[in-house]
Design an enzyme around this catalytic site. Structure first.
Site, mmCIF file in Angstrom:
data_model
loop_
_atom_site.group_PDB
_atom_site.id
_atom_site.type_symbol
_atom_site.label_atom_id
_atom_site.label_comp_id
_atom_site.label_asym_id
_atom_site.label_seq_id
_atom_site.Cartn_x
_atom_site.Cartn_y
_atom_site.Cartn_z
ATOM 1 N N ILE A 190 0.844 -1.193 0.000
ATOM 2 C CA ILE A 190 0.000 0.000 0.000
ATOM 3 C C ILE A 190 0.883 1.249 0.000
ATOM 4 O O ILE A 190 1.824 1.340 0.797
ATOM 5 C CB ILE A 190 -0.886 0.025 1.283
ATOM 6 C CG1 ILE A 190 -1.654 -1.293 1.470
ATOM 7 C CG2 ILE A 190 -1.818 1.241 1.289
ATOM 8 C CD1 ILE A 190 -2.721 -1.577 0.451
ATOM 9 N N ASN B 111 11.327 0.632 7.944
ATOM 10 C CA ASN B 111 11.597 2.066 7.783
ATOM 11 C C ASN B 111 12.675 2.389 6.742
ATOM 12 O O ASN B 111 12.602 3.431 6.099
ATOM 13 C CB ASN B 111 11.916 2.701 9.133
ATOM 14 C CG ASN B 111 13.064 2.044 9.836
ATOM 15 O OD1 ASN B 111 13.479 0.941 9.475
ATOM 16 N ND2 ASN B 111 13.589 2.699 10.842
ATOM 17 N N SER C 255 10.662 -6.644 5.620
ATOM 18 C CA SER C 255 9.397 -6.488 6.333
ATOM 19 C C SER C 255 8.255 -6.671 5.340
ATOM 20 O O SER C 255 8.332 -6.219 4.192
ATOM 21 C CB SER C 255 9.331 -5.094 6.944
ATOM 22 O OG SER C 255 7.992 -4.786 7.264
ATOM 23 N N THR D 263 10.223 -8.648 19.085
ATOM 24 C CA THR D 263 10.641 -9.591 18.038
ATOM 25 C C THR D 263 12.077 -10.038 18.300
ATOM 26 O O THR D 263 12.410 -11.213 18.150
ATOM 27 C CB THR D 263 10.532 -8.937 16.638
ATOM 28 O OG1 THR D 263 9.195 -8.482 16.469
ATOM 29 C CG2 THR D 263 10.869 -9.903 15.528
ATOM 30 N N GLU E 259 8.780 3.286 23.239
ATOM 31 C CA GLU E 259 9.123 3.684 21.876
ATOM 32 C C GLU E 259 7.826 3.935 21.099
ATOM 33 O O GLU E 259 6.947 3.074 21.051
ATOM 34 C CB GLU E 259 9.929 2.581 21.179
ATOM 35 C CG GLU E 259 10.384 3.006 19.807
ATOM 36 C CD GLU E 259 11.141 1.910 19.048
ATOM 37 O OE1 GLU E 259 10.680 0.765 19.026
ATOM 38 O OE2 GLU E 259 12.189 2.232 18.465
ATOM 39 N N GLY F 102 19.962 -3.923 21.741
ATOM 40 C CA GLY F 102 20.558 -4.883 20.818
ATOM 41 C C GLY F 102 21.919 -5.404 21.195
ATOM 42 O O GLY F 102 22.503 -5.013 22.211
ATOM 43 N N GLU G 226 26.612 -2.947 13.451
ATOM 44 C CA GLU G 226 26.631 -2.904 12.000
ATOM 45 C C GLU G 226 27.612 -1.820 11.576
ATOM 46 O O GLU G 226 27.987 -0.953 12.369
ATOM 47 C CB GLU G 226 25.225 -2.596 11.456
ATOM 48 C CG GLU G 226 24.262 -3.746 11.732
ATOM 49 C CD GLU G 226 22.999 -3.738 10.900
ATOM 50 O OE1 GLU G 226 22.297 -2.724 10.910
ATOM 51 O OE2 GLU G 226 22.713 -4.771 10.261
HETATM 52 P P1 NAD Z 1 9.061 -5.868 13.960
HETATM 53 O O1 NAD Z 1 9.842 -6.330 15.118
HETATM 54 O O2 NAD Z 1 7.591 -5.943 14.021
HETATM 55 O O3 NAD Z 1 9.471 -6.711 12.654
HETATM 56 C C1 NAD Z 1 10.804 -6.756 12.202
HETATM 57 C C2 NAD Z 1 10.964 -7.932 11.250
HETATM 58 O O4 NAD Z 1 10.899 -9.149 11.993
HETATM 59 C C3 NAD Z 1 9.878 -8.047 10.174
HETATM 60 O O5 NAD Z 1 10.490 -8.423 8.966
HETATM 61 C C4 NAD Z 1 8.994 -9.154 10.713
HETATM 62 O O6 NAD Z 1 8.283 -9.843 9.719
HETATM 63 C C5 NAD Z 1 10.010 -10.063 11.371
HETATM 64 N N1 NAD Z 1 9.496 -10.957 12.409
HETATM 65 C C6 NAD Z 1 8.429 -10.774 13.231
HETATM 66 N N2 NAD Z 1 8.302 -11.822 14.077
HETATM 67 C C7 NAD Z 1 9.306 -12.687 13.791
HETATM 68 C C8 NAD Z 1 9.718 -13.936 14.326
HETATM 69 N N3 NAD Z 1 9.067 -14.526 15.334
HETATM 70 N N4 NAD Z 1 10.792 -14.539 13.796
HETATM 71 C C9 NAD Z 1 11.492 -13.956 12.790
HETATM 72 N N5 NAD Z 1 11.145 -12.779 12.240
HETATM 73 C C10 NAD Z 1 10.066 -12.135 12.728
HETATM 74 O O7 NAD Z 1 9.575 -4.405 13.656
HETATM 75 P P2 NAD Z 1 8.996 -3.324 12.625
HETATM 76 O O8 NAD Z 1 7.678 -2.860 13.147
HETATM 77 O O9 NAD Z 1 9.097 -3.849 11.250
HETATM 78 O O10 NAD Z 1 10.069 -2.149 12.764
HETATM 79 C C11 NAD Z 1 10.051 -1.198 13.764
HETATM 80 C C12 NAD Z 1 11.017 -1.561 14.869
HETATM 81 O O11 NAD Z 1 12.305 -1.770 14.331
HETATM 82 C C13 NAD Z 1 11.173 -0.456 15.904
HETATM 83 O O12 NAD Z 1 11.192 -0.997 17.190
HETATM 84 C C14 NAD Z 1 12.519 0.146 15.573
HETATM 85 O O13 NAD Z 1 13.152 0.788 16.633
HETATM 86 C C15 NAD Z 1 13.272 -1.050 15.094
HETATM 87 N N6 NAD Z 1 14.390 -0.637 14.235
HETATM 88 C C16 NAD Z 1 15.657 -0.766 14.711
HETATM 89 C C17 NAD Z 1 16.731 -0.352 13.942
HETATM 90 C C18 NAD Z 1 18.156 -0.476 14.433
HETATM 91 O O14 NAD Z 1 19.054 -0.480 13.606
HETATM 92 N N7 NAD Z 1 18.411 -0.567 15.716
HETATM 93 C C19 NAD Z 1 16.504 0.198 12.678
HETATM 94 C C20 NAD Z 1 15.195 0.309 12.223
HETATM 95 C C21 NAD Z 1 14.145 -0.119 13.016
#
Ligand code: NAD
Length: 485
Positions: free
Chosen positions: A29, A154, A179, A233, A382, A455, A459
């Site tokens: 979307i 993101n 994602s 996650t 957050e 974490g 990286e």
């Molecule tokens: P999310 O945790 O919902 O999902 C992240 C990824 O994990 C997705 O691809 C999802 O499909 C996958 N996933 C979900 N459950 C899983 C499982 N049980 N096993 C394996 N994979 C699984 O996060 P989001 O909503 O996509 O992103 C936002 C979050 O990401 C925020 O908390 C943000 O702070 C974090 N983030 C961190 C960084 C960093 O570098 N530290 C960068 C960007 C985003």
């Protein structure tokens, strides 16, 4: 729609697009309009198997190349990516809703920086010679094998490249799961790597929700998992990886502090707060969402911030004049609206924004709360949206203690014109990626990652090499072996 968005297949495996419509539908979307711009399918177990088999085969071949040859493929991919920056940026905008003004400078460009940096580094990844008198030990830096990357929504291009570039430079192969919210961009990274000469199967993309990620993490052929995502996650993925004794990198969420002392240049501090809260509509893990402002300059800071917010150009992300776009999805917008309501209900003073913008797509106003206290939900959790919390403080010690009173530790920033104070304060803030008189810079040359719940691992930079390779040590005896019997 004039731009071709629907990819030739949902997945990219063994150097080609692959489709299996038996997988659950993934609608893509466009956040600025709410229109469906593509339809993909989640990977079935057969697709995941195909990707792992291809990766295993390619890794064996890739690891035999000289590191310089591997590096050349990556630097070639970097050049292609840079050449196609405009088209890749438009795609990133469709995938995420982020304004083109941002994607032109922050996504494919950052991805190609990573490919170039690690491509350049590949040939210098060597072992050591350790003299022991007559005998000696030498070490060999070896790849881990087949690695899995799992991305957040993101920064889909950047995340794919920040994982693939060091992994591939070290001789690994990768299966990457983007994602499900932003599945398009990683496919282009895969195409470009193939075009640059990467063997088929070296970098594969499989789509899907959490279950697909989970099936990759638990597969015995996988040596390492690198996740960018939320803390909940991260907990699940880390635990699943631990069961198979796999290497992990966890890039998770944050609630980072930005400390503004009364001797700071107010415009720079306001600029840092804007970058650290409203860039990408606030959907950045390292954002400085708790802005601690020393009491003496609080009102001046808020007044200047309010003035500068009026310059935000909110609108069509594809118009390069737009500097503030929509949230990535309706779901994320609803989550953020919930936080804004809590902020008001818990007594924070709403000084800017707070409302959904009356137009198509998932737009929220840039929102600022003042008089926020440490116990409020908006100061603890957050939000991942355009919501800045301004808190006041009196003394340096107090600000440091309150800044550290969080389970997160991704980033931290200090604004002050007192250099000693800048270094002294940053030295005491428990966070991985820090800034003095700046915010959210993430050049590939600098390590990036968090401490505490934000974490493990790093990286970018040379530090990433330690997380994508392992050392073999070889003891060499020159004389006879002396055994007790
Ligand atoms: P999310 O945790 O919902 O999902 C992240 C990824 O994990 C997705 O691809 C999802 O499909 C996958 N996933 C979900 N459950 C899983 C499982 N049980 N096993 C394996 N994979 C699984 O996060 P989001 O909503 O996509 O992103 C936002 C979050 O990401 C925020 O908390 C943000 O702070 C974090 N983030 C961190 C960084 C960093 O570098 N530290 C960068 C960007 C985003």
């Amino acid at each position: 729609m004039t731009y071709e968005i629907q990819p030739a297949g949902s997945h990219y495996i063994d150097g080609a697009y692959v489709e299996d419509t038996a997988g659950a539908e993934i609608p893509v979307i466009y956040a600025a309009t709410g229109e469906r711009i593509a339809t993909l399918h989640a990977a079935t177990p057969a697709i995941v198997e195909q990707a792992l088999v291809a990766a295993e085969k390619a890794q064996a071949e890739w690891a035999k190349l000289s590191p310089r040859e591997r590096g050349r493929v990556l630097t070639h991919a970097a050049a292609i990516m840079r050449e196609r920056n405009h088209d890749l940026s438009v795609l990133e905008t469709y995938d995420t809703g982020k304004p083109l003004q941002e994607t032109l400078v922050a996504d494919a460009t950052s991805g190609s920086d990573a490919l170039e940096y690690f491509g350049g580094l590949a040939a210098s990844l060597t072992g050591e010679h350790i003299p022991l008198g007559e005998d000696w030990v030498y070490t060999i830096r070896e790849p881990l094998g087949v690695c899995v990357g799992i991305g957040a929504w993101n920064y889909p291009t950047q995340i794919a490249c920040w994982k693939a570039a060091p992994a591939l430079a070290c001789g690994n192969a990768m299966v990457f799961k983007p994602s499900e919210t932003t599945p398009l961009c990683a496919l282009k990274v895969a195409e470009i790597l193939t075009e640059a000469g990467a063997p088929a199967g070296l970098f594969n993309v499989v789509q899907g929700m959490g279950e697909v990620g989970a099936s990759l993490v638990t597969d015995s052929r996988v040596a390492k998992v690198s996740l960018t995502g939320s803390v909940p996650t991260g907990r699940k993925v880390y635990a699943a990886a631990a069961d198979g004794m796999k290497h992990v990198t966890m890039e998770l969420g944050g609630k980072s502090p930005m400390l503004v002392f009364d001797d700071a240049d107010i415009d720079n501090a306001v600029g840092g707060a804007i970058l650290g809260n409203f860039y990408s509509s606030g959907q950045i893990c390292s954002n400085g969402t708790r802005v601690f402002v020393q009491k003496g300059i609080k009102e001046a800071f808020l007044a200047r911030l309010n003035e500068r917010l009026k310059d935000a150009v909110i609108g069509d992300p594809l118009d390069e004049a737009t500097s503030f776009g929509p949230m990535v999805s309706e779901q994320q917008m609803t989550i953020v609206q919930g936080f804004i309501e809590k902020g008001v209900a818990e007594g924070a003073r709403l000084v800017a924004g707070g409302k959904r913008i009356d137009r198509d797509g998932w737009y929220l106003e840039p929102t600022v709360f003042a008089d926020v206290t440490d116990d409020m939900t908006i100061a603890r959790e957050e939000i991942f949206g355009p919501v800045m919390s301004v808190l006041d403080f009196d003394t340096e010690e107090e600000a440091i203690a309150r800044a550290n009173a969080t389970e997160y530790g991704l980033s931290a920033g200090v604004f002050t014109s007192d250099l000693s104070r800048g270094h002294r304060v940053i030295g005491q803030l428990r966070a991985g990626s820090c800034f003095i008189n700046s915010y959210n810079d993430a050049p590939v040359e600098a390590p990036f990652g968090g401490v505490k719940m934000s974490g493990v691992g790093r990286e970018n930079s040379k530090a990433a090499i330690e997380h994508w390779s392992q050392m073999k040590s070889v003891y060499v005896r020159m004389g006879d072996v002396e055994a007790p019997f």
